[in-house]
Design a protein around this motif. Structure first.
Motif, PDB file in Angstrom:
ATOM      1  N   PRO A   1     119.312  -7.569  49.487  1.00  0.00           N
ATOM      2  CA  PRO A   1     119.883  -7.646  48.134  1.00  0.00           C
ATOM      3  C   PRO A   1     118.824  -7.925  47.080  1.00  0.00           C
ATOM      4  CG  PRO A   1     120.466  -9.588  49.429  1.00  0.00           C
ATOM      5  CD  PRO A   1     119.810  -8.631  50.365  1.00  0.00           C
TER       6      PRO A   1
ATOM      7  N   HIS B   1     122.957   0.167  45.729  1.00  0.00           N
ATOM      8  CA  HIS B   1     123.529  -0.770  46.693  1.00  0.00           C
ATOM      9  C   HIS B   1     122.861  -2.148  46.666  1.00  0.00           C
ATOM     10  CE1 HIS B   1     125.116  -1.288  51.105  1.00  0.00           C
ATOM     11  NE2 HIS B   1     125.508  -2.257  50.310  1.00  0.00           N
ATOM     12  N   PRO B   2     121.539  -2.264  46.714  1.00  0.00           N
ATOM     13  CA  PRO B   2     120.932  -3.603  46.737  1.00  0.00           C
ATOM     14  C   PRO B   2     121.273  -4.435  45.507  1.00  0.00           C
ATOM     15  CG  PRO B   2     119.330  -1.929  47.373  1.00  0.00           C
ATOM     16  CD  PRO B   2     120.521  -1.195  46.844  1.00  0.00           C
ATOM     17  N   ARG B   3     121.325  -3.819  44.321  1.00  0.00           N
ATOM     18  CA  ARG B   3     121.622  -4.575  43.104  1.00  0.00           C
ATOM     19  C   ARG B   3     123.097  -4.952  43.019  1.00  0.00           C
ATOM     20  NH1 ARG B   3     117.313  -1.378  41.658  1.00  0.00           N
ATOM     21  NH2 ARG B   3     118.614   0.487  41.526  1.00  0.00           N
TER      22      ARG B   3
ATOM     23  N   LEU C   1     125.048  -5.511  45.620  1.00  0.00           N
ATOM     24  CA  LEU C   1     125.204  -6.603  46.579  1.00  0.00           C
ATOM     25  C   LEU C   1     124.651  -7.900  46.019  1.00  0.00           C
ATOM     26  CD1 LEU C   1     126.092  -7.477  49.394  1.00  0.00           C
ATOM     27  CD2 LEU C   1     123.859  -6.755  50.268  1.00  0.00           C
ATOM     28  N   GLY C   2     123.512  -7.840  45.339  1.00  0.00           N
ATOM     29  CA  GLY C   2     122.954  -9.041  44.725  1.00  0.00           C
ATOM     30  C   GLY C   2     123.876  -9.623  43.670  1.00  0.00           C
TER      31      GLY C   2
ATOM     32  N   LEU D   1     126.655 -11.450  45.388  1.00  0.00           N
ATOM     33  CA  LEU D   1     126.166 -12.729  45.915  1.00  0.00           C
ATOM     34  C   LEU D   1     126.029 -13.762  44.799  1.00  0.00           C
ATOM     35  CD1 LEU D   1     123.467 -11.495  48.466  1.00  0.00           C
ATOM     36  CD2 LEU D   1     125.787 -12.295  48.945  1.00  0.00           C
TER      37      LEU D   1
END
Length: 668
Positions: A230, A409-411, A413-414, A417
């Motif tokens: 993430p 996707h990584p951003r 998900l971050g 979180l």
């Protein structure tokens, strides 16, 4: 020097060295000697040396033994000679099993509360956790045996060793809980990234971080794919373009569902998607599955029985079922248990008495063309979203869609979180004026929402969705719909189940009353009424069961609250002349969400407005109309003080708030 002179110290040391050089290791060159002389292992001192090697370094002994066997040595005779030297009377015994057991000394064994044995093993500097009976542990153990002996263990030896290792894990090792994808104690959460290094994201009230060796144990099921690392600083709004949503409220509910997935405990609402062909239902479900719990087979057909459903639940965190045409009663009940918590047990294969048990909760996605959630108990646990067809000009290829999603996707998900961090911080102090059926989910989403939206945004969207679910379920249940029709013109109905069955059949019509879904006896009707009672109560219809008289005859009492019947409205308020029709509810510009559309509205002769379906109440007086657009909606959704949305209708003076011009709409 004469022979009578004493020997000096230097000469003594030299003589000892010469003597030591002459003493050779009996095992040195033994394999080469055996190739030309098969009796070489039986010469004096060799069996004794082999017995010492077996006791001191079993792995080295097995390597040498395998080499001697290839060189042509008579192994049975050699094993007997070694046993005689070591004092053994039972021969070699299960040597392969002994080696396998010894090789597990480097593994850390433990067991779960259901007595399943697990092992923590070190692979390339990181810890992996595998069930002792799983293929992953068996492969590791076979590889360790090959490294030690340059051979392969027999199936019998491997099975014998696993039995002993599992017993040690159960009796001699601690108990731990093993999670799949999400887990952790109450104050911290851990998200398994499922990468090759077995890393996880640690989340607490201060923030989140990627760590190498999480303190909790995760297991890997077949098909699980890794999540990306993430990236902080993202926004959940980046998720919206990948989902075919028709309103802001629906997007709020989807994000709230995703935040629930990232929690280590339920209840988890069932996300039910419906819509015609071409509304991207399957893509919608696949995107959410890939976002939170990616798998090589993201969407599956609905299982045919409980056993298959709970096997799927045991091997994945998010369950996504595609193209559901309908939900039989048994699977609807099972999904309720999975959403809010329930156990399942089935006989273990190849046994008569042992059971395989599962007890847990799982997030679920369903999609289908029809309104697949029709039973009240499941609808009360669900988020119901209807997707609209995508116009041709807005369609995208799957290749472009998934490429764009993987980039974001990584951003995304971050950002989720970050909201979980907010939820962990605010949850202990979060309160709601009234708690819905999925109370823990509502509290969690409310605690997380301020990281993304203004306070109260989730509650507005959730209450609106629950209201729509009530209407959808009542329309989909012929018994509930018939009860509402019967009570549209009265406030009380009392009689036996047989009497009610006839009255409901008349209200539903001959075609529906003769269908397979219609109850064929009074007992079946009573069961259907109890199932529908919760949602009927939400529209003001109460159902009670009593026994009267000496014969203890069972009677059914149905009452409609005054605020939901036209007759009571006509009694409570004077007639008005020239009453205008009730206005259509407008969109609320304050929150951007559309107010629920009123159902059937009929103008009576005296000017009052009755609601034939019992869903709302209203009246017209002196040209000013006051409409309760949706009495089920909590007052908090309109900025009120959180009073019960099902309270009785206000007085005439209260129905005309100050500052509302005649003929305008007031939402109370």
């Amino acid at each position: 020097m004469s022979t009578d002179d004493p020997i000096g110290p230097e000469a003594t040391i030299a003589a000892a060295i010469d003597a030591a050089e002459e003493i050779r290791n009996p095992l040195e060159g033994l394999v080469e000697k055996t190739t030309t002389d098969p009796s070489a292992p039986f010469v004096p001192d060799v069996p004794e040396a082999l017995a010492a090697l077996k006791k001191g370094d079993r792995a080295a002994f097995e390597v040498l033994r395998a080499q001697l066997k290839k060189a042509g040595c008579r192994m049975t005779a050699l094993d007997e000679a070694i046993a005689a030297e070591s004092g053994e009377t039972g021969g070699r015994g299960p040597t392969q099993a002994d080696i396998l057991i010894e090789l597990t000394q480097s593994a850390e064994l433990f067991h779960t509360p259901d007595s399943t044995g697990f092992a923590d093993i070190d692979i390339s500097g990181h810890r992996e956790t595998w069930p002792i009976r799983a293929k992953g542990f068996r492969r590791w153990l076979a590889r360790k045996y090959f490294e030690a002996t340059q051979g392969a263990p027999s199936s019998e030896a491997l099975q014998s060793a696993l039995n002993v290792i599992e017993a040690r894990a159960h009796f001699d090792a601690p108990e731990r809980v093993v999670h799949i994808r999400v887990g952790g104690p109450g104050d911290k959460l851990y998200l398994d990234l499922c990468d090759e290094m077995w890393r996880a994201v640690e989340i607490d009230a201060t923030g989140w971080r990627v760590i190498d060796n999480p303190p909790v144990r995760f297991r890997r099921a077949a098909g699980m794919k890794p999540l990306p690392i993430p990236v902080p600083g993202g926004s959940v709004e980046k998720l919206r373009p990948f989902l075919n949503l028709k309103s802001d409220a629906d997007f709020v509910l989807v994000v709230a569902w995703a935040l629930a997935v990232l929690r280590n405990r339920g209840p988890y609402p069932v996300l039910a998607l419906s819509g015609e062909q071409g509304s991207a239902k399957s893509t919608f479900a696949a995107i959410l599955k890939a976002l939170l719990d990616p798998n090589t087979a993201p969407l599956r057909a609905l299982p045919r029985d409980d056993r298959d459903l709970f096997i799927a639940a045991n091997n994945g965190h998010v369950l996504a079922f595609d193209n559901v045409s309908g939900l039989p009663a048994w699977i609807s009940d099972t999904l309720c248990r999975l959403a809010t918590g329930g156990g399942f047990g089935t006989r273990q294969l190849w046994t008569d008495q042992d059971e395989v048990l599962f007890d847990g909760q799982r997030p679920i996605i369903l999609n289908g063309i029809e309104d697949i959630v029709t039973r009240a108990d499941l609808a009360d646990r669900a988020l119901l979203l209807t997707l609209e067809p995508i116009p041709k000009g807005r369609r995208r290829s799957e290749k472009d869609l998934w490429a764009a999603f993987e980039a974001e996707h990584p951003r995304i998900l971050g950002a989720l979180l970050d909201a979980v961090v907010e939820g962990l911080s605010r949850l202990p102090d979060t309160r709601l004026d009234e708690l819905p059926r999925m109370a823990d989910f509502a509290l969690w989403a409310t605690a997380c929402e301020t990281a993304i939206w203004d306070a109260g945004t989730f509650w507005k969207a959730y209450c609106g969705n629950l209201d729509e679910a009530v209407e959808d379920v009542i329309e989909g249940d012929p018994i509930a719909a018939a009860v509402r029709t019967v009570m549209a013109t009265r406030t009380v109905w009392t009689g036996t189940a047989s009497d009610l069955l006839g009255a409901l059949g008349d209200a539903a019509g001959e075609r529906i009353a003769k269908s397979k879904t219609w109850p064929d006896n009074p007992r079946a009707l009573a069961g259907r009424l109890r199932r529908a009672a919760t949602f009927l109560r939400k529209i003001g219809i109460e159902i009670g069961f009593e026994r009267e008289g000496r014969a203890r005859t069972r009677t059914i009492n149905i009452t409609a609250t005054p605020s939901d019947t036209a007759a009571e409205n006509a009694e409570a308020q004077p007639s008005a002349s020239s009453a205008p029709s009730a206005p259509t509810p407008k969109s609320n510009p304050a929150d951007g969400f559309t107010a629920p559309h009123l159902r059937t509205v009929a103008a009576d002769a005296d000017g009052s407005i009755s609601f034939a379906d019992g869903m709302a109440d209203g009246s017209v007086r002196n040209g000013a109309s006051t409409v309760r657009a949706n009495p089920l909606k909590s007052a908090t959704t309109d900025g009120a003080d959180g009073a019960d949305a099902r309270m009785s209708a206000p007085s005439v003076a209260e129905q005309e708030p100050a500052g509302v011009p005649a003929g305008e709409e007031a939402i109370v």
